[in-house]
Design a protein around this motif. Structure first.
Motif, short mmCIF file in Angstrom:
data_model
loop_
_atom_site.label_atom_id
_atom_site.label_comp_id
_atom_site.label_asym_id
_atom_site.label_seq_id
_atom_site.Cartn_x
_atom_site.Cartn_y
_atom_site.Cartn_z
N THR A 1 -21.15 8.68 17.76
CA THR A 1 -21.44 8.19 16.41
C THR A 1 -22.05 9.27 15.53
O THR A 1 -22.34 9.02 14.36
N THR A 2 -22.27 10.45 16.07
CA THR A 2 -22.91 11.60 15.42
C THR A 2 -24.33 11.30 14.96
O THR A 2 -24.85 11.97 14.09
N LEU A 3 -24.95 10.29 15.56
CA LEU A 3 -26.34 9.98 15.26
C LEU A 3 -27.24 11.09 15.76
O LEU A 3 -28.12 11.57 15.05
N GLY A 4 -27.04 11.50 17.02
CA GLY A 4 -27.71 12.66 17.58
C GLY A 4 -29.22 12.63 17.51
O GLY A 4 -29.82 13.47 16.85
N TYR A 5 -29.84 11.70 18.18
CA TYR A 5 -31.31 11.64 18.18
C TYR A 5 -31.94 12.93 18.69
O TYR A 5 -33.00 13.32 18.23
N GLY A 6 -31.33 13.58 19.65
CA GLY A 6 -31.87 14.83 20.17
C GLY A 6 -32.84 14.66 21.33
O GLY A 6 -33.41 15.64 21.80
N ASP A 7 -33.02 13.42 21.79
CA ASP A 7 -33.92 13.22 22.93
C ASP A 7 -33.25 13.61 24.24
O ASP A 7 -33.93 13.91 25.21
N ILE A 8 -31.94 13.63 24.28
CA ILE A 8 -31.18 14.17 25.41
C ILE A 8 -30.30 15.27 24.84
O ILE A 8 -29.53 15.03 23.92
N VAL A 9 -30.45 16.47 25.37
CA VAL A 9 -29.65 17.59 24.88
C VAL A 9 -28.98 18.28 26.07
O VAL A 9 -29.48 18.22 27.20
N LEU A 10 -27.86 18.91 25.80
CA LEU A 10 -27.14 19.64 26.83
C LEU A 10 -27.63 21.08 26.88
O LEU A 10 -28.12 21.62 25.88
N GLY A 11 -27.46 21.70 28.02
CA GLY A 11 -27.81 23.11 28.17
C GLY A 11 -26.88 23.99 27.35
O GLY A 11 -25.84 23.55 26.86
N GLU A 12 -27.25 25.24 27.24
CA GLU A 12 -26.49 26.20 26.45
C GLU A 12 -25.03 26.30 26.87
O GLU A 12 -24.15 26.47 26.04
N GLY A 13 -24.76 26.17 28.15
CA GLY A 13 -23.41 26.31 28.66
C GLY A 13 -22.50 25.12 28.40
O GLY A 13 -21.32 25.15 28.76
N LEU A 14 -23.03 24.08 27.76
CA LEU A 14 -22.21 22.89 27.47
C LEU A 14 -22.28 22.44 26.01
O LEU A 14 -21.74 21.40 25.67
#
Length: 144
Positions: free
Chosen positions: A95-108
């Motif tokens: 949904t492109t909300l993107g809370y940012g509480d879960i983030v992926l590592g640089e490689g993903l």
């Protein structure tokens, strides 16, 4: 994952999601055409609201399937630890909300961005589908 792998796999899952969306929207169009004919003569409300409600149900199901596809990718790839986190991250990203509480590592990061692109394009396609359907239904019901 290398940059080229992220682009390759991200494009693959994006394409898979769109094949599913296009297939289900095409199926929905065929079904809506049949039910409109069946509901003809049932007054005004059912032949007008019925196809719109049916299309919305198919769109919700289509988007749900796409969110699950991305959640499966996160869990099976050992990116996220459990289904709850994977579904939550998939839905927030789709949904492109993107809370940012879960983030992926640089490689993903690039790969993860493809989930957002999938959502953006899916919502755009679904909106265009609904506008076309509603225009057609309202023209047939009220303008002819």
């Amino acid at each position: 994952m290398t940059l080229s792998q992220q682009i390759l796999w991200g494009s693959f899952y994006l394409g898979l999601c769109f094949l599913i969306e296009i297939g289900l929207l095409t199926w929905c169009t065929i079904v809506v055409r049949k039910v409109i004919d069946r509901w003809e003569g049932q007054g005004t409300f059912l032949p007008t609201a019925g196809p719109i409600a049916l299309a919305l149900a198919v769109i919700v199901a289509t988007h749900t399937i796409q969110v699950w596809i991305w959640a499966i990718v996160w869990v099976m790839g050992d990116v996220l630890p459990d289904w709850n986190s994977a579904l939550y991250f998939s839905l927030v990203t789709f949904t492109t909300l993107g809370y940012g509480d879960i983030v992926l590592g640089e490689g993903l990061r690039i790969f993860g961005a493809f989930a957002s692109v999938t959502g953006l394009l899916a919502f755009g396609l679904s909106t265009a589908f609904m506008v076309a359907l509603m225009t057609r239904v309202f023209q047939e019901r009220f303008l002819t």
